[in-house]
Structures are given as structure tokens and as C-alpha cells.
Motif scaffolding. Structure first.
Motif, PDB file in Angstrom:
ATOM      1  N   MET A 145      -8.247  -1.045   3.637  1.00  0.00           N
ATOM      2  CA  MET A 145      -7.422  -0.235   2.745  1.00  0.00           C
ATOM      3  C   MET A 145      -6.736  -1.091   1.692  1.00  0.00           C
ATOM      4  O   MET A 145      -6.586  -0.681   0.540  1.00  0.00           O
ATOM      5  N   THR A 146      -6.332  -2.292   2.082  1.00  0.00           N
ATOM      6  CA  THR A 146      -5.763  -3.227   1.120  1.00  0.00           C
ATOM      7  C   THR A 146      -6.787  -3.586   0.053  1.00  0.00           C
ATOM      8  O   THR A 146      -6.498  -3.579  -1.154  1.00  0.00           O
ATOM      9  N   ASP A 264      -3.460   8.903  18.305  1.00  0.00           N
ATOM     10  CA  ASP A 264      -2.304   9.291  17.488  1.00  0.00           C
ATOM     11  C   ASP A 264      -2.694   9.258  16.007  1.00  0.00           C
ATOM     12  O   ASP A 264      -2.683   8.211  15.371  1.00  0.00           O
ATOM     13  N   MET A 265      -3.058  10.412  15.492  1.00  0.00           N
ATOM     14  CA  MET A 265      -3.559  10.510  14.131  1.00  0.00           C
ATOM     15  C   MET A 265      -2.487  10.203  13.090  1.00  0.00           C
ATOM     16  O   MET A 265      -2.732   9.506  12.110  1.00  0.00           O
ATOM     17  N   ASP A 266      -1.271  10.720  13.294  1.00  0.00           N
ATOM     18  CA  ASP A 266      -0.202  10.493  12.319  1.00  0.00           C
ATOM     19  C   ASP A 266       0.121   9.008  12.172  1.00  0.00           C
ATOM     20  O   ASP A 266       0.276   8.502  11.058  1.00  0.00           O
ATOM     21  N   ALA A 267       0.219   8.292  13.301  1.00  0.00           N
ATOM     22  CA  ALA A 267       0.517   6.865  13.252  1.00  0.00           C
ATOM     23  C   ALA A 267      -0.611   6.100  12.581  1.00  0.00           C
ATOM     24  O   ALA A 267      -0.374   5.169  11.798  1.00  0.00           O
ATOM     25  N   THR A 268      -1.840   6.488  12.871  1.00  0.00           N
ATOM     26  CA  THR A 268      -2.995   5.820  12.281  1.00  0.00           C
ATOM     27  C   THR A 268      -3.028   6.006  10.775  1.00  0.00           C
ATOM     28  O   THR A 268      -3.156   5.046  10.013  1.00  0.00           O
ATOM     29  N   MET A 269      -2.905   7.239  10.333  1.00  0.00           N
ATOM     30  CA  MET A 269      -2.963   7.522   8.899  1.00  0.00           C
ATOM     31  C   MET A 269      -1.789   6.894   8.164  1.00  0.00           C
ATOM     32  O   MET A 269      -1.937   6.368   7.050  1.00  0.00           O
ATOM     33  N   HIS A 270      -0.616   6.914   8.771  1.00  0.00           N
ATOM     34  CA  HIS A 270       0.562   6.307   8.158  1.00  0.00           C
ATOM     35  C   HIS A 270       0.334   4.819   7.891  1.00  0.00           C
ATOM     36  O   HIS A 270       0.601   4.326   6.791  1.00  0.00           O
ATOM     37  N   ARG A 271      -0.194   4.122   8.880  1.00  0.00           N
ATOM     38  CA  ARG A 271      -0.398   2.684   8.733  1.00  0.00           C
ATOM     39  C   ARG A 271      -1.444   2.366   7.659  1.00  0.00           C
ATOM     40  O   ARG A 271      -1.263   1.441   6.862  1.00  0.00           O
ATOM     41  N   LEU A 272      -2.510   3.140   7.634  1.00  0.00           N
ATOM     42  CA  LEU A 272      -3.577   2.870   6.673  1.00  0.00           C
ATOM     43  C   LEU A 272      -3.154   3.238   5.246  1.00  0.00           C
ATOM     44  O   LEU A 272      -3.443   2.502   4.302  1.00  0.00           O
ATOM     45  N   ILE A 273      -2.472   4.360   5.094  1.00  0.00           N
ATOM     46  CA  ILE A 273      -1.989   4.749   3.765  1.00  0.00           C
ATOM     47  C   ILE A 273      -0.961   3.743   3.252  1.00  0.00           C
ATOM     48  O   ILE A 273      -0.943   3.399   2.066  1.00  0.00           O
ATOM     49  N   GLN A 274      -0.117   3.248   4.132  1.00  0.00           N
ATOM     50  CA  GLN A 274       0.853   2.224   3.727  1.00  0.00           C
ATOM     51  C   GLN A 274       0.169   0.975   3.202  1.00  0.00           C
ATOM     52  O   GLN A 274       0.582   0.396   2.193  1.00  0.00           O
ATOM     53  N   ALA A 275      -0.879   0.538   3.896  1.00  0.00           N
ATOM     54  CA  ALA A 275      -1.623  -0.645   3.456  1.00  0.00           C
ATOM     55  C   ALA A 275      -2.222  -0.408   2.079  1.00  0.00           C
ATOM     56  O   ALA A 275      -2.226  -1.310   1.221  1.00  0.00           O
ATOM     57  N   TYR A 276      -2.704   0.788   1.857  1.00  0.00           N
ATOM     58  CA  TYR A 276      -3.301   1.116   0.558  1.00  0.00           C
ATOM     59  C   TYR A 276      -2.261   1.138  -0.559  1.00  0.00           C
ATOM     60  O   TYR A 276      -2.428   0.506  -1.608  1.00  0.00           O
ATOM     61  N   THR A 277      -1.175   1.882  -0.365  1.00  0.00           N
ATOM     62  CA  THR A 277      -0.180   2.024  -1.431  1.00  0.00           C
ATOM     63  C   THR A 277       0.524   0.711  -1.746  1.00  0.00           C
ATOM     64  O   THR A 277       0.951   0.479  -2.882  1.00  0.00           O
ATOM     65  N   LYS A 278       0.626  -0.162  -0.765  1.00  0.00           N
ATOM     66  CA  LYS A 278       1.234  -1.466  -1.005  1.00  0.00           C
ATOM     67  C   LYS A 278       0.378  -2.324  -1.925  1.00  0.00           C
ATOM     68  O   LYS A 278       0.901  -3.112  -2.733  1.00  0.00           O
ATOM     69  N   SER A 279      -0.935  -2.167  -1.839  1.00  0.00           N
ATOM     70  CA  SER A 279      -1.831  -3.006  -2.649  1.00  0.00           C
ATOM     71  C   SER A 279      -2.197  -2.363  -3.974  1.00  0.00           C
ATOM     72  O   SER A 279      -2.734  -3.022  -4.860  1.00  0.00           O
ATOM     73  N   ASN A 280      -1.919  -1.087  -4.148  1.00  0.00           N
ATOM     74  CA  ASN A 280      -2.224  -0.400  -5.396  1.00  0.00           C
ATOM     75  C   ASN A 280      -0.960   0.242  -5.943  1.00  0.00           C
ATOM     76  O   ASN A 280      -0.614   1.370  -5.599  1.00  0.00           O
ATOM     77  N   THR A 281      -0.284  -0.485  -6.802  1.00  0.00           N
ATOM     78  CA  THR A 281       0.979  -0.001  -7.361  1.00  0.00           C
ATOM     79  C   THR A 281       0.788   0.684  -8.712  1.00  0.00           C
ATOM     80  O   THR A 281       1.749   1.158  -9.312  1.00  0.00           O
ATOM     81  N   THR A 282      -0.462   0.767  -9.186  1.00  0.00           N
ATOM     82  CA  THR A 282      -0.717   1.409 -10.479  1.00  0.00           C
ATOM     83  C   THR A 282      -1.023   2.899 -10.339  1.00  0.00           C
ATOM     84  O   THR A 282      -1.112   3.608 -11.337  1.00  0.00           O
ATOM     85  N   PHE A 283      -1.185   3.360  -9.102  1.00  0.00           N
ATOM     86  CA  PHE A 283      -1.536   4.751  -8.857  1.00  0.00           C
ATOM     87  C   PHE A 283      -0.567   5.320  -7.830  1.00  0.00           C
ATOM     88  O   PHE A 283      -0.459   4.819  -6.712  1.00  0.00           O
ATOM     89  N   GLN A 338       0.895  22.092   8.109  1.00  0.00           N
ATOM     90  CA  GLN A 338       1.923  21.091   7.918  1.00  0.00           C
ATOM     91  C   GLN A 338       1.386  19.725   8.343  1.00  0.00           C
ATOM     92  O   GLN A 338       0.674  19.592   9.316  1.00  0.00           O
ATOM     93  N   PHE A 339       1.726  18.698   7.577  1.00  0.00           N
ATOM     94  CA  PHE A 339       1.235  17.364   7.849  1.00  0.00           C
ATOM     95  C   PHE A 339       2.400  16.388   7.987  1.00  0.00           C
ATOM     96  O   PHE A 339       3.464  16.571   7.398  1.00  0.00           O
ATOM     97  N   GLY A 340       2.148  15.333   8.738  1.00  0.00           N
ATOM     98  CA  GLY A 340       3.089  14.228   8.776  1.00  0.00           C
ATOM     99  C   GLY A 340       3.079  13.521   7.413  1.00  0.00           C
ATOM    100  O   GLY A 340       2.079  13.538   6.714  1.00  0.00           O
ATOM    101  N   GLU A 341       4.174  12.945   7.028  1.00  0.00           N
ATOM    102  CA  GLU A 341       4.229  12.236   5.763  1.00  0.00           C
ATOM    103  C   GLU A 341       3.672  10.824   5.958  1.00  0.00           C
ATOM    104  O   GLU A 341       4.406   9.885   6.218  1.00  0.00           O
ATOM    105  N   TRP A 342       2.365  10.694   5.842  1.00  0.00           N
ATOM    106  CA  TRP A 342       1.677   9.445   6.152  1.00  0.00           C
ATOM    107  C   TRP A 342       2.071   8.303   5.219  1.00  0.00           C
ATOM    108  O   TRP A 342       2.000   7.154   5.576  1.00  0.00           O
ATOM    109  N   SER A 343       2.435   8.638   4.009  1.00  0.00           N
ATOM    110  CA  SER A 343       2.777   7.576   3.057  1.00  0.00           C
ATOM    111  C   SER A 343       4.195   7.092   3.243  1.00  0.00           C
ATOM    112  O   SER A 343       4.587   6.146   2.580  1.00  0.00           O
TER     113      SER A 343
END
Length: 343
Positions: A145-146, A264-283, A338-343
Motif C-alpha cells: 500500500m505504501t 477482523d476486517m475493520d482493523a485490517t482495512m484501517h491499517r492498510l488505508i493508513q499506510a496508503y494515505t501516509k505515502s500519498n499526500t497529493t490525493f 455503515q462502515f468503520g472509518e478505515w482511514s
């Protein structure tokens, strides 16, 4: 003409000899399952001049053709040199952006022969095999994801817009037809779900944010089963689009595996989305959150209903669980969940 990658130069004489004699008839090669237009051969060199042989490393010779090889799909007729060049350039770009992540699938372009030579990942195991067995490998998935976030952080207007090679609209539209319009075609004419999927695909054609992998599935992510280093392959479907397409493409498979195996889907998606958003600050993904989850739902439905469903959901033998995942995907598309706030 050879576009050289340092690790491959010493292998060129052996490869040229094999190509000249015909790859299909070479006893040192084993043909493996290939792409839509390609013949792929596995090769384990007996000797690499000037280098110590690395155990459990194979090379893959991917020869491009103009005629497609699939009996299931009819992909667009794009010249082999264009597809080969695009795959090579974006593969190199991804690897260069992520040198610190220990990317192991290095690549070499022998342009004269329309041939890519890819160094295989040692002790290879595709991501799909881990997902099928219910293993979520945090480290390589987060690094993936990074890496994708870094690729997506390049603004399209600065490099790729109005460049026919990178825009690759023919392949983009082929995938949209296959995964969105054809999926919707099987639904009732008055279905709100059908309209939502068509609208999503129509809107995607107008979105040109950055360069994508375009086929970021779990068979194109190869993991070293000994140390969790990884490689990403098959960039010939790269195109300019919205990053949420790549994200939905790969995370749909992770999401499906989590639901099916009770992870645990919410924990998994949260961690992966965090890795992505940390490395892409232009979007700013939050501005596309609802749309991303709609794409996620469509990609899940496609992997359970599409013509290649056996490649992605072969392990889902429990029909009740499959039915539940299908309903969850439909609710995603219709925004009724309803979804967990993964980001």
C-alpha cells in the motif's frame, strides 16, 4: 536495441541464443500460464556470468504478440511494442519509487525481441495463496500500500496527461466494459444497483488524477515466503485514472478474505488505508470515500460473478458465506451499509 538493467546484462547472450532458436522449442525453458497477449517462459540459469547464483530464483521471459492468447476475453488490439514499452516503463517507475521497500521483481527490456525479462521473487508465493488460507500478512501488505501510494502521488497533469502511451484508454475501457457494464447488463433493467454501477463506470472515464497499475490483483503480487519481501508484476494495463480504482481492485480481495475467514476486517482495512494515505499526500481519499466503497463493492461482485471468478474466489466453498459477501457488496454500492472509518 537493449535497454539495460544492471543485473541482466550478463544474461543477454544466453537469452539471445534462446530467442533465436525459438523460445517454445528451448529445452531450458518451461512455459507457464501467461497473459492475454503474451507467452511466458520460466528459466533457471545454470550460471550467471560474474555473479553468484541465487538459490530459488527463476527468470521469466515474457514475449509480447499482437494476437491475443485468451479463449475467454477479447482484449483491445494494441500494438505489442506499445504494451511492452508501457509495462516496462511503469514497472521500472514503481520499483524506482520504492527502492527502500526491497522490491525484488526487477525487469529488463530486450526491445528488439519485444521481450521482457523479469527476475522472479525468491521462494515465491502469490498473495492469493495467503488470502485463500486466511493469512493476512501485515508487513508486505502495508508495504504494498505504501508503494502504490507513492506511484499514485505523481500528479497526472505533470507527466502523463495527453500522453497516449500512459492514458491507455483502450485498455481502461475494456476493463470497465468487462467489470462494470457487463456486470450491470445481467441485472434487471429497472434495477437501482444496475444504474449505480453504470454511473460509476461513466464517471470513472472522466477522472484523470494519476497513473495506476490497472490490474492490481493478488496474483500480480508475489511474496517471498521466507522473508516477506515482495514484487509487483504485470503493468501493461496501466492507465491514467482515479487511485480508488487500484485500491478497490486489490482491497476487494483482502476484504473478501477477511469476511470469509472471520478476520477482523475493520482493523485490517484501517491499517492498510493508513499506510496508503501516509505515502500519498497529493490525493485526499476522504473526498472520494463514498465512491471508493462503491468501487470496492463492484470489484467484489465481479470476483464472485465475473468470467474469471474461479481465479479469485476458488476457496470460497461455503455458499452461505459467499451469499453474505455478495449482499455486503451490493449494500456497499447502494450506500445502505455503515462502515468503520478505515482511514
Amino acid at each position: 536495441m537493449f535497454i539495460s538493467y544492471p543485473d541482466f546484462t550478463a544474461l543477454e547472450p544466453q537469452i539471445i541464443k534462446m530467442v533465436s532458436g525459438g523460445l517454445a522449442s528451448c529445452a531450458d525453458l518451461t512455459q507457464v500460464e501467461g497473459g492475454l497477449f503474451n507467452d511466458i517462459y520460466r528459466w533457471i540459469p545454470q550460471e550467471v556470468p560474474g555473479k553468484k547464483k541465487v538459490p530459488h530464483v527463476a527468470y521469466y521471459l515474457k514475449q509480447y504478440h499482437n494476437s491475443h492468447r485468451s479463449s475467454v476475453f477479447t482484449p483491445p488490439a494494441i500494438d505489442k511494442k506499445i504494451r511492452c514499452t508501457l509495462a516496462f516503463k511503469v514497472h521500472c517507475l514503481f520499483n524506482e519509487l520504492n527502492e527502500d521497500l526491497h522490491i525484488t521483481a526487477q525487469i529488463h527490456y530486450m526491445e528488439q525481441y519485444d521481450l521482457l525479462v523479469i527476475q522472479g521473487v525468491p521462494y515465491p508465493k502469490p498473495l492469493v495463496a495467503y488470502l485463500a488460507s486466511g493469512e493476512v500478512l501485515w508487513e508486505p501488505l502495508a508495504l504494498l500500500m505504501t508503494g502504490i501510494g507513492r506511484l499514485h502521488s505523481i500528479r497526472a497533469k505533470e507527466v502523463f496527461i495527453n500522453n497516449e502511451l500512459y492514458e491507455n484508454t483502450s485498455f481502461r475501457d475494456f476493463k470497465l466494459q468487462l467489470q462494470y457494464y457487463d456486470l450491470a447488463a445481467g441485472m434487471e433493467a429497472s434495477s437501482a444497483l444496475k444504474s449505480s454501477i453504470i454511473d460509476l463506470a461513466d464517471r470513472y472515464k472522466t477522472q484523470k488524477y494519476t497513473l495506476l497499475h490497472g490490474d492490481l490483483n493478488s496474483r500480480n503480487v508475489i511474496i517471498n515466503s521466507k522473508d516477506n519481501s515482495f514484487g509487483v508484476i504485470d503493468f501493461e494495463q496501466s492507465h491514467v485514472g482515479n487511485p480508488i480504482y487500484d485500491l478497490a481492485y486489490i482491497l476487494s480481495e483482502v476484504y473478501m478474505a477477511c469476511l470469509y475467514h472471520g478476520i477482523d476486517m475493520d482493523a485490517t482495512m484501517h491499517r492498510l488505508i493508513q499506510a496508503y494515505t501516509k505515502s500519498n499526500t497529493t490525493f485526499d481519499l476522504k473526498n472520494h470515500w463514498v465512491e471508493f466503497k462503491k468501487h470496492l463493492g463492484v470489484q467484489i461482485l465481479y470476483r464472485l460473478h465475473g468470467p474469471s471468478k474461479a481465479s479469485w474466489s476458488f476457496y470460497m466453498t461455503d455458499m452461505k458465506k459467499r451469499a453474505h459477501i455478495i449482499e455486503v457488496a451490493k449494500l456497499m454500492i447502494m450506500q445502505r451499509m455503515q462502515f468503520g472509518e478505515w482511514s
